[in-house]
Motif scaffolding. Structure first.
Motif, PDB file in Angstrom:
ATOM      1  N   VAL A   1       5.101  31.145-107.629  1.00  0.00           N
ATOM      2  CA  VAL A   1       6.037  31.942-106.832  1.00  0.00           C
ATOM      3  C   VAL A   1       6.245  33.569-107.420  1.00  0.00           C
ATOM      4  CG1 VAL A   1       8.485  32.285-106.531  1.00  0.00           C
ATOM      5  CG2 VAL A   1       7.594  29.993-106.436  1.00  0.00           C
ATOM      6  N   ASN A   2       6.074  33.438-108.706  1.00  0.00           N
ATOM      7  CA  ASN A   2       6.296  34.946-109.522  1.00  0.00           C
ATOM      8  C   ASN A   2       4.993  35.582-109.323  1.00  0.00           C
ATOM      9  OD1 ASN A   2       8.783  35.178-110.693  1.00  0.00           O
ATOM     10  ND2 ASN A   2       8.188  33.480-112.296  1.00  0.00           N
ATOM     11  N   PHE A   3       3.771  34.947-109.138  1.00  0.00           N
ATOM     12  CA  PHE A   3       2.497  35.692-108.596  1.00  0.00           C
ATOM     13  C   PHE A   3       1.999  35.428-107.369  1.00  0.00           C
ATOM     14  CE2 PHE A   3      -2.120  36.202-108.846  1.00  0.00           C
ATOM     15  CZ  PHE A   3      -2.299  37.477-108.989  1.00  0.00           C
ATOM     16  N   ASP A   4       1.458  34.418-107.143  1.00  0.00           N
ATOM     17  CA  ASP A   4       0.555  34.227-105.816  1.00  0.00           C
ATOM     18  C   ASP A   4       1.529  34.406-104.513  1.00  0.00           C
ATOM     19  OD1 ASP A   4      -1.895  32.224-106.757  1.00  0.00           O
ATOM     20  OD2 ASP A   4       0.034  32.197-107.892  1.00  0.00           O
ATOM     21  N   LEU A   5       2.521  33.849-104.324  1.00  0.00           N
ATOM     22  CA  LEU A   5       3.637  33.693-103.103  1.00  0.00           C
ATOM     23  C   LEU A   5       3.932  35.084-103.018  1.00  0.00           C
ATOM     24  CD1 LEU A   5       4.955  30.380-102.980  1.00  0.00           C
ATOM     25  CD2 LEU A   5       3.267  31.518-101.223  1.00  0.00           C
ATOM     26  N   ASP A   6       4.771  35.601-104.192  1.00  0.00           N
ATOM     27  CA  ASP A   6       5.248  37.282-104.026  1.00  0.00           C
ATOM     28  C   ASP A   6       4.278  38.208-103.736  1.00  0.00           C
ATOM     29  OD1 ASP A   6       7.254  39.112-105.091  1.00  0.00           O
ATOM     30  OD2 ASP A   6       5.920  39.557-106.469  1.00  0.00           O
ATOM     31  N   LEU A   7       2.957  38.154-104.273  1.00  0.00           N
ATOM     32  CA  LEU A   7       1.971  39.107-104.076  1.00  0.00           C
ATOM     33  C   LEU A   7       1.415  39.068-102.385  1.00  0.00           C
ATOM     34  CD1 LEU A   7       0.298  41.429-104.469  1.00  0.00           C
ATOM     35  CD2 LEU A   7      -1.527  40.111-105.477  1.00  0.00           C
ATOM     36  N   LEU A   8       1.367  37.632-101.874  1.00  0.00           N
ATOM     37  CA  LEU A   8       1.033  37.332-100.646  1.00  0.00           C
ATOM     38  C   LEU A   8       2.174  38.167 -99.760  1.00  0.00           C
ATOM     39  CD1 LEU A   8      -0.370  33.773-100.672  1.00  0.00           C
ATOM     40  CD2 LEU A   8      -1.647  35.878-100.261  1.00  0.00           C
ATOM     41  N   GLU A   9       3.407  37.766-100.122  1.00  0.00           N
ATOM     42  CA  GLU A   9       4.416  38.445 -99.092  1.00  0.00           C
ATOM     43  C   GLU A   9       4.294  39.897 -99.031  1.00  0.00           C
ATOM     44  OE1 GLU A   9       9.244  38.011 -98.458  1.00  0.00           O
ATOM     45  OE2 GLU A   9       8.420  38.692-100.456  1.00  0.00           O
ATOM     46  N   ARG A  10       4.269  40.447 -99.968  1.00  0.00           N
ATOM     47  CA  ARG A  10       4.201  41.939-100.278  1.00  0.00           C
ATOM     48  C   ARG A  10       3.113  42.461 -99.540  1.00  0.00           C
ATOM     49  NH1 ARG A  10       3.379  43.760-105.155  1.00  0.00           N
ATOM     50  NH2 ARG A  10       3.482  41.773-106.545  1.00  0.00           N
ATOM     51  N   ARG A  11       1.777  41.748 -99.558  1.00  0.00           N
ATOM     52  CA  ARG A  11       0.595  42.266 -98.895  1.00  0.00           C
ATOM     53  C   ARG A  11       0.814  42.125 -97.315  1.00  0.00           C
ATOM     54  NH1 ARG A  11      -1.221  46.275-101.185  1.00  0.00           N
ATOM     55  NH2 ARG A  11      -3.252  46.023-100.123  1.00  0.00           N
ATOM     56  N   CYS A  12       1.301  40.875 -97.079  1.00  0.00           N
ATOM     57  CA  CYS A  12       1.759  40.907 -95.806  1.00  0.00           C
ATOM     58  C   CYS A  12       2.618  41.863 -94.954  1.00  0.00           C
ATOM     59  CB  CYS A  12       2.264  39.358 -95.443  1.00  0.00           C
ATOM     60  SG  CYS A  12       1.156  38.113 -95.459  1.00  0.00           S
ATOM     61  N   ARG A  13       3.652  41.974 -95.858  1.00  0.00           N
ATOM     62  CA  ARG A  13       4.461  43.209 -95.266  1.00  0.00           C
ATOM     63  C   ARG A  13       3.794  44.537 -95.194  1.00  0.00           C
ATOM     64  NH1 ARG A  13       8.269  41.869 -98.760  1.00  0.00           N
ATOM     65  NH2 ARG A  13       7.958  43.672-100.400  1.00  0.00           N
ATOM     66  N   HIS A  14       2.780  44.813 -96.244  1.00  0.00           N
ATOM     67  CA  HIS A  14       2.033  46.188 -96.173  1.00  0.00           C
ATOM     68  C   HIS A  14       1.546  46.371 -95.088  1.00  0.00           C
ATOM     69  CE1 HIS A  14      -0.489  49.342 -97.728  1.00  0.00           C
ATOM     70  NE2 HIS A  14      -1.347  48.771 -97.238  1.00  0.00           N
ATOM     71  N   TYR A  15       0.771  45.046 -94.247  1.00  0.00           N
ATOM     72  CA  TYR A  15       0.029  45.085 -93.132  1.00  0.00           C
ATOM     73  C   TYR A  15       0.972  44.952 -91.827  1.00  0.00           C
ATOM     74  CZ  TYR A  15      -4.518  45.466 -95.914  1.00  0.00           C
ATOM     75  OH  TYR A  15      -5.283  45.883 -96.856  1.00  0.00           O
ATOM     76  N   GLY A  16       2.055  44.676 -91.939  1.00  0.00           N
ATOM     77  CA  GLY A  16       3.062  44.257 -90.839  1.00  0.00           C
ATOM     78  C   GLY A  16       2.692  42.913 -90.323  1.00  0.00           C
ATOM     79  N   ILE A  17       2.319  41.912 -91.178  1.00  0.00           N
ATOM     80  CA  ILE A  17       1.770  40.697 -90.746  1.00  0.00           C
ATOM     81  C   ILE A  17       3.222  39.708 -91.118  1.00  0.00           C
ATOM     82  CG2 ILE A  17       0.472  38.553 -91.249  1.00  0.00           C
ATOM     83  CD1 ILE A  17      -1.521  40.462 -92.146  1.00  0.00           C
TER      84      ILE A  17
END
Length: 780
Positions: free
Chosen positions: A235-251
């Motif tokens: 949660v603190n790393f993998d999913l947190d980063l995946l959510e932020r990167r998805c938000r960055h690309y509008g996914i």
């Protein structure tokens, strides 16, 4: 499952009954009222249970002034506070209305206003996690939906599907370059690149860029449709980063069931963890779940745990090389090798969960406590879930957390002054679940304290408890029976989950974060424990042996020289049986109660060391070592609180202590061993064992005055992580990865080897300096 994937909803039957296990719970305010939503696993597929138009509820003293809050209805109830004051119920069409009223009124003006609506709905129905669901089922895309189904508690242990997740990134840019998903039936790696450029046999799905990689991850996770997502710091790393990167690309981060968006809730205060909210899926982090199950390791790094539990390691090991640089190199030169490394981390997580039976533990824990399956900690919430509905049926309600203030604190567990020495034949007599058995025997209970009735049972700090009107003693009796059943059925995860829950009750009642906190409750447990150990010591010593130490629930009994191993064990069993009879008689005679105290003969130490406090003659506490015969019939040395079991000592000091003590305890030659270690240290042959390892507990820039050694070393790194590995050099602490100076061997002799040796040699009229003197002069 494929049969559920239909374009239009279809009612399967007028009424269906499912056996299910709760996965996630959610609430939201709507114009129609509070909507509750629960996702559950069933053998027929995922279930979505909807309850629109519900109300948020709390309580207020009946004599309190009228409440001015829109959407709130006040109703008279046949309930009272623990203090006996009548209360009314406040019913809100929106949870936000309840929250606004809480913020407006002074602390303590409301009761149970901090219980969330989706939790209250379940607890009042005695639903923990397993349940039967009865209602009209409608097929949706990949799940069944039921509107206002009836719920009842049930016995059910599900077989949940999982996906183990791990990601790899590039440096500080946090650019995702590879994502692995694995499960027993299949594995796949999503990696940046073109198949033609990177041939190989791994199950790799090549993605043109990061955006395509993230979109593929969302698509593949949804297609797999797991109940559980496993990972390491996931949660603190993998999913947190995946959510932020998805938000960055509008996914859309739509990895929840039913196409729902998942969110990673950021901590409100420093030091708190992130929380994953993924409708219909539960995240189990390996580190948190191991800790919740009371597993202990020097390091919870994935590689370290895998080495200790599985005898396996990561493909890029934590051996001093720059892992970030190695991942960058693989990304440039060998992406299939990077994918293999990514996938192996997933498989290590799977194997650890399987070896430690962590999923079974999490299921048993949720089924008992009512805590969300992925929630760690939460002892207070578990107590509420079990206690509050029983309290309501007794006609009382709980206070808000923090509503009452007390100036008196309760003492901790009883720890005797030890008698330091090097002994033969020491027995350990251990009270089985002492604090729960005290609660059960002396009927210690919030309701019983509030309404003690006639001929009450005395506690401490003026507390008295009811003989007839209580909740907690009966609850512990139920849990005690469940644990005994788990032992009979060889179900370690259930046995461990019950033990942890029962033992948490004292801590909960002694915590200001509990709505039932009262120093009289906690003191009546701990001070009764003091009394029991002191009376037990007196009884044992009246039989002849000497008690040399006692700690919370254990007594260390010295038999001394001249007794064979078999005779010592017989004596231990006799003392335990006699002490149990003694307590049956005492509790009956002095309190007119049945005793649930049970002492066991736990351990026979053939040789036993109780050390002194370093630099003093006073005996230490919670630190000892001794020789026992294990289940295989072999002798082994066990350590408690000493350097060999502490991660803040170097590997050399820990290994040196284990071997030195083994030789002394087993009457083997040990002087040459000490001299050999000193000589090898001075020759530089043991440098790999001199590394200190310590975690930064706060941001590096906050270390300004009295900077500890690991922070000094961290400041010499360009990209320090949370865990710092360093050595002491002639120029002070330096990081392992960037050491420039010679190692200060004298430091390791004086601060690591000498203290470890002298803790034992003191009792042999020897010292490290005398034994190692020749080597010290040789290298001087």
């Amino acid at each position: 499952m494929d049969g559920f994937r239909r374009s239009r909803p279809v009612i399967l039957c007028a009424v269906s009954t499912f056996t299910a296990f709760l996965l996630t719970r959610h609430w939201r305010d709507t114009p129609q009222g509070v909507e509750l939503c629960y996702w559950a696993h069933s053998p027929q597929g995922p279930l979505r249970l909807l309850y629109p138009g519900e109300e948020a509820v709390c309580f207020i003293p009946a004599d309190a002034p009228p409440v001015s809050e829109s959407g709130c209805e006040r109703r008279s109830l046949a309930l009272a506070t623990l203090d006996g004051a009548p209360v009314d119920g406040l019913y809100f069409r929106a949870q936000r209305g309840l929250q606004r009223l809480r913020e407006r009124l002074p602390a303590g003006a409301l009761c149970e206003s901090d219980v969330r609506p989706h939790d209250r709905f379940l607890m009042e129905r005695f639903i923990a996690a397993p349940m039967t669901v009865n209602g009209e089922a409608v097929a949706r895309d990949g799940y069944l939906e039921l509107l206002r189904p009836r719920l009842r508690p049930a016995e059910f242990t599900p077989e949940l599907r999982y996906a183990s997740l791990d990601i790899e990134t590039r440096g500080r840019a946090e650019e995702v370059i590879s994502i692995a998903l694995s499960a027993p039936d299949r594995a796949e790696i999503l990696t940046r690149g073109e198949a033609a450029d990177w041939p190989g046999e791994l199950p790799i799905r090549w993605c043109a860029d990061e955006r395509a990689l993230l979109a593929a991850f969302v698509e593949r996770l949804v297609a797999r449709d797991p109940d559980l997502i496993l990972g390491w710091n996931v949660v603190n790393f993998d999913l947190d980063l995946l959510e932020r990167r998805c938000r960055h690309y509008g996914i859309p981060f739509s990895i929840g069931r039913g196409g729902e968006i998942a969110t990673i809730l950021q901590p409100r205060e420093s030091g708190q963890p992130r929380v994953a909210s993924i409708p219909g899926r539960v995240v189990l982090d390996g580190i948190d779940t191991l800790k919740a199950a009371f597993w202990s390791f020097d390091s919870f790094a994935l590689g370290a745990v895998a080495r200790e539990l599985l005898g396996r390691d990561k493909l890029i090991t934590d051996s001093g090389r720059d892992k970030v640089a190695e991942i960058e190199r693989l990304y440039r030169e060998d992406r299939p090798a990077l994918a293999a490394y990514n996938l192996e981390d997933c498989r290590l997580v799977e194997a650890i969960f399987d070896h430690a039976r962590l999923i079974d533990f999490a299921l048993r824990r949720a089924a008992m406590t009512g805590l969300a399956l992925g929630r760690q900690g939460g002892s207070v919430a578990a107590f509420d879930h079990l206690y509050l509905p029983r309290l309501h049926r007794a006609g009382r309600v709980g206070f808000d957390v923090g509503a009452r203030r007390f100036d008196t604190a309760s003492p901790g567990g009883y720890v005797m002054d030890s008698r330091p020495g090097f002994y033969r034949n020491v027995l350990v007599l251990d009270f089985k679940s002492l604090y729960p058995s005290i609660i059960r025997t002396f009927r210690i209970d919030p309701l019983g304290l509030a309404d003690p009735g006639e001929a009450p049972i005395p506690g401490f700090l003026g507390a008295t408890f009811s003989r007839e009107r209580s909740i907690l003693p009966e609850l512990i009796a139920e849990l005690w029976a469940k644990r005994e059943e788990a032992k009979r059925n060889d179900d370690p995860p259930l046995s461990q989950a019950v033990k942890i829950l029962m033992n948490s009750f004292y801590g909960v009642l002694g915590s200001p974060g509990c709505r039932f906190y009262d120093p009289r409750l906690a003191s009546s447990i701990t001070r009764r424990g003091h009394w029991i150990l002191q009376r037990s010591q007196a009884w044992i010593e009246a039989q002849g042996p000497t008690v040399i130490y006692g700690d919370t629930d254990s007594l260390f009994v010295l038999l001394g020289e001249g007794i064979e191993e078999g005779g010592a064990r017989v004596r231990g069993a006799e003392l335990a049986a006699g002490l149990n009879r003694y307590w049956v008689d005492v509790v009956a005679a002095e309190f007119d109660l049945p005793s649930h105290l049970e002492i066991e003969f736990e351990t026979h130490f053939l040789r036993f060391l109780m050390p002194t406090i370093r630099g003093a003659e006073t005996g230490s506490k919670k630190r000892y070592a001794g020789t026992v015969r294990n289940r295989a019939g072999e002798l082994e040395v066990r350590f408690k609180g000493l350097e060999s079991v502490r991660s803040d000592w170097t590997p050399l000091a820990r290994r040196f202590q284990r071997e030195l003590y083994r030789r002394v305890f087993f009457d083997e030659p040990w002087r040459d061993y000490v001299r050999d270690v000193v000589a090898r240290l001075k020759r530089g042959e043991l440098d790999d064992e001199l590394v200190y390892r310590k975690r930064l507990r706060q941001p590096l820039e906050s270390y300004q005055r009295n900077v500890p050694p690991h922070a000094q070393a961290a400041k010499k790194l360009k990209r320090p992580g949370r865990v710092i590995r360093y050595l002491i050099t002639v120029n002070g602490p330096e990081p392992l990865e960037a050491r420039e100076s010679a190692i200060d061997y004298d430091h390791y002799l004086e601060r690591q080897l000498a203290p470890v040796a002298d803790g034992l040699l003191h009792f042999l009229d020897e010292s490290f300096e005398r034994v190692a003197g020749e080597q010290l002069e040789l290298f001087g």
